[in-house]
Write an enzyme that holds these catalytic residues in place. Sequence first.
Site, mmCIF file in Angstrom:
data_model
loop_
_atom_site.group_PDB
_atom_site.id
_atom_site.type_symbol
_atom_site.label_atom_id
_atom_site.label_comp_id
_atom_site.label_asym_id
_atom_site.label_seq_id
_atom_site.Cartn_x
_atom_site.Cartn_y
_atom_site.Cartn_z
ATOM 1 N N TYR A 132 9.988 5.086 24.228
ATOM 2 C CA TYR A 132 10.581 4.608 25.480
ATOM 3 C C TYR A 132 9.575 3.654 26.121
ATOM 4 C CZ TYR A 132 13.302 8.881 24.613
ATOM 5 O OH TYR A 132 14.047 9.874 24.028
ATOM 6 N N PHE A 181 21.821 12.926 24.921
ATOM 7 C CA PHE A 181 23.077 12.280 25.336
ATOM 8 C C PHE A 181 24.084 13.293 25.899
ATOM 9 C CE2 PHE A 181 22.521 8.714 21.932
ATOM 10 C CZ PHE A 181 21.764 7.949 22.799
ATOM 11 N N PRO A 182 23.640 14.230 26.766
ATOM 12 C CA PRO A 182 24.587 15.242 27.274
ATOM 13 C C PRO A 182 25.738 14.638 28.082
ATOM 14 C CG PRO A 182 22.536 15.286 28.539
ATOM 15 C CD PRO A 182 22.286 14.403 27.356
ATOM 16 N N LEU A 183 25.470 13.497 28.715
ATOM 17 C CA LEU A 183 26.543 12.864 29.495
ATOM 18 C C LEU A 183 27.208 11.747 28.694
ATOM 19 C CD1 LEU A 183 24.766 12.767 32.990
ATOM 20 C CD2 LEU A 183 26.629 14.289 32.269
ATOM 21 N N SER A 230 25.959 9.069 27.584
ATOM 22 C CA SER A 230 25.527 7.808 28.216
ATOM 23 C C SER A 230 26.343 7.455 29.458
ATOM 24 C CB SER A 230 25.556 6.661 27.202
ATOM 25 O OG SER A 230 24.737 6.956 26.103
ATOM 26 N N SER A 242 13.121 16.115 15.872
ATOM 27 C CA SER A 242 14.285 15.482 16.486
ATOM 28 C C SER A 242 14.968 14.582 15.468
ATOM 29 C CB SER A 242 13.818 14.663 17.701
ATOM 30 O OG SER A 242 14.916 14.102 18.354
ATOM 31 N N LYS A 277 32.991 8.258 35.609
ATOM 32 C CA LYS A 277 32.947 7.028 36.418
ATOM 33 C C LYS A 277 33.573 5.815 35.723
ATOM 34 C CE LYS A 277 28.168 5.751 35.280
ATOM 35 N NZ LYS A 277 26.837 5.524 35.844
HETATM 36 P P1 NAP Z 1 22.845 10.696 29.023
HETATM 37 O O1 NAP Z 1 21.996 11.731 29.595
HETATM 38 O O2 NAP Z 1 24.028 11.077 28.251
HETATM 39 O O3 NAP Z 1 23.328 9.688 30.166
HETATM 40 C C1 NAP Z 1 22.432 9.273 31.148
HETATM 41 C C2 NAP Z 1 22.987 8.051 31.873
HETATM 42 O O4 NAP Z 1 24.214 8.392 32.554
HETATM 43 C C3 NAP Z 1 22.046 7.592 32.962
HETATM 44 O O5 NAP Z 1 21.049 6.736 32.474
HETATM 45 C C4 NAP Z 1 22.982 6.890 33.923
HETATM 46 O O6 NAP Z 1 23.291 5.600 33.382
HETATM 47 C C5 NAP Z 1 24.229 7.786 33.832
HETATM 48 N N1 NAP Z 1 24.198 8.869 34.829
HETATM 49 C C6 NAP Z 1 23.361 9.949 34.864
HETATM 50 N N2 NAP Z 1 23.658 10.760 35.884
HETATM 51 C C7 NAP Z 1 24.714 10.216 36.528
HETATM 52 C C8 NAP Z 1 25.456 10.593 37.653
HETATM 53 N N3 NAP Z 1 25.195 11.717 38.327
HETATM 54 N N4 NAP Z 1 26.485 9.799 38.040
HETATM 55 C C9 NAP Z 1 26.751 8.668 37.359
HETATM 56 N N5 NAP Z 1 26.079 8.246 36.286
HETATM 57 C C10 NAP Z 1 25.054 9.015 35.864
HETATM 58 O O7 NAP Z 1 22.002 9.704 28.078
HETATM 59 P P2 NAP Z 1 20.463 9.433 27.878
HETATM 60 O O8 NAP Z 1 19.722 9.376 29.165
HETATM 61 O O9 NAP Z 1 20.338 8.268 26.978
HETATM 62 O O10 NAP Z 1 19.988 10.735 27.099
HETATM 63 C C11 NAP Z 1 19.376 11.820 27.774
HETATM 64 C C12 NAP Z 1 17.927 11.918 27.397
HETATM 65 O O11 NAP Z 1 17.835 12.361 26.053
HETATM 66 C C13 NAP Z 1 17.162 10.600 27.411
HETATM 67 O O12 NAP Z 1 16.757 10.200 28.695
HETATM 68 C C14 NAP Z 1 16.033 10.898 26.484
HETATM 69 O O13 NAP Z 1 15.001 11.583 27.188
HETATM 70 C C15 NAP Z 1 16.687 11.812 25.459
HETATM 71 N N6 NAP Z 1 17.106 11.151 24.216
HETATM 72 C C16 NAP Z 1 16.499 11.526 23.064
HETATM 73 C C17 NAP Z 1 16.859 10.954 21.871
HETATM 74 C C18 NAP Z 1 16.151 11.373 20.617
HETATM 75 O O14 NAP Z 1 16.237 10.657 19.602
HETATM 76 N N7 NAP Z 1 15.481 12.501 20.621
HETATM 77 C C19 NAP Z 1 17.873 9.992 21.824
HETATM 78 C C20 NAP Z 1 18.498 9.640 23.008
HETATM 79 C C21 NAP Z 1 18.112 10.225 24.202
HETATM 80 P P3 NAP Z 1 23.990 4.415 34.212
HETATM 81 O O15 NAP Z 1 23.525 4.518 35.618
HETATM 82 O O16 NAP Z 1 23.556 3.189 33.500
HETATM 83 O O17 NAP Z 1 25.445 4.665 34.040
#
Ligand code: NAP
Length: 311
Positions: A58, A205-207, A209, A156, A215
Amino acid sequence: MTDVRIGRSRVYATDLGLGTNAVGGHNLFPNLDEEQGKAVVRAGLDNGITLLDTAFAYGMGRSEELIGEVLQEPAYDRSRVIIATKAAQDVSKDGALNNSPAFLKQAVEDALHRLQTNYIDIFYIHFPDEGTPKNEAVAALHEMKEAGKIRAIGVSNFSLEQLKEANLDGYVDVIEDEYSLLHRDAENELFPYLKENRIGFVPFFPLASGLLTGKYSKESSFDSSDIRDDNPDFKGERFEQILEKVDLLRPIAEKYDATVAQLVLAWYMKNPAVSVVIPGAKRPEQVEDNAKAVDIRFSEDDYKKIDEIFK
Ligand code: NAP
């Protein structure tokens, strides 16, 4: 928030964590503001979250550096924070994946330096490489654990077969893989193996993305620089079907006076197979909002209803 044990390690973290790929992750998201990123980290800690999920990848170390800076601030106590980071990308080889023992040990040392700390709570091999026997890679991290430089060992993006090889000596404490209401393959074979071997699970990616926050609508479109533009979940018929399912969550969320995002996060937290849920955020308000997910107490009926909608 409830503390959960990470596998059989001595690490305990809140069941809600914070994903920080948008904290200094300039290579993943365009136009990120670093001060905003640091505010996101503070919002997590100020709202009771203890686990910060970061990675070298990152921002090629920048996310770790920014987290390290926040943790130096007088308001925060390093010993109350659980830092989870990852490595595998070898910049000396154009970012090729490297799990060799020498590389991983140096990666731990480099991450300690960027994070301005003398131990890392969870250290993951971010991606498997092609050549290194997985148990040899993990053995290198076991040495770092014995030396007190890391407290738990993670992998991972490993398949179940790769995880089994990695865990030949029983040293793996936790795996981080994609899992959400939209991507539930882990339930079939991975979850039973993890349970049997007492290995923790952190879904990324719980949400989906942001797709599972409710929304988006059929009219939503994404800039070509946005990673969502390439994501099949955000395209065509699949996108429309997902939006219809997300709409079915709205009345359930209302019942709990919650948002769709909070409902979805609470659904994972209720599952004993899930250790820590790590939604990412671009703004502190999103973190504050997501932190309220811990207040939802599902009825069994609603828990099952959500399961059925996305089966
Ligand atoms: P995510 O948790 O599925 O989605 C997060 C995105 O959703 C935020 O960046 C924001 O984007 C939006 N969001 C979050 N809360 C919100 C809310 N309350 N209301 C409206 N929009 C909201 O995806 P992610 O952040 O990519 O994944 C989670 C974490 O997993 C990462 O931060 C990282 O630490 C980890 N990860 C690990 C791997 C791996 O290979 N191990 C891969 C991917 C991710 P917007 O504001 O742009 O909409």
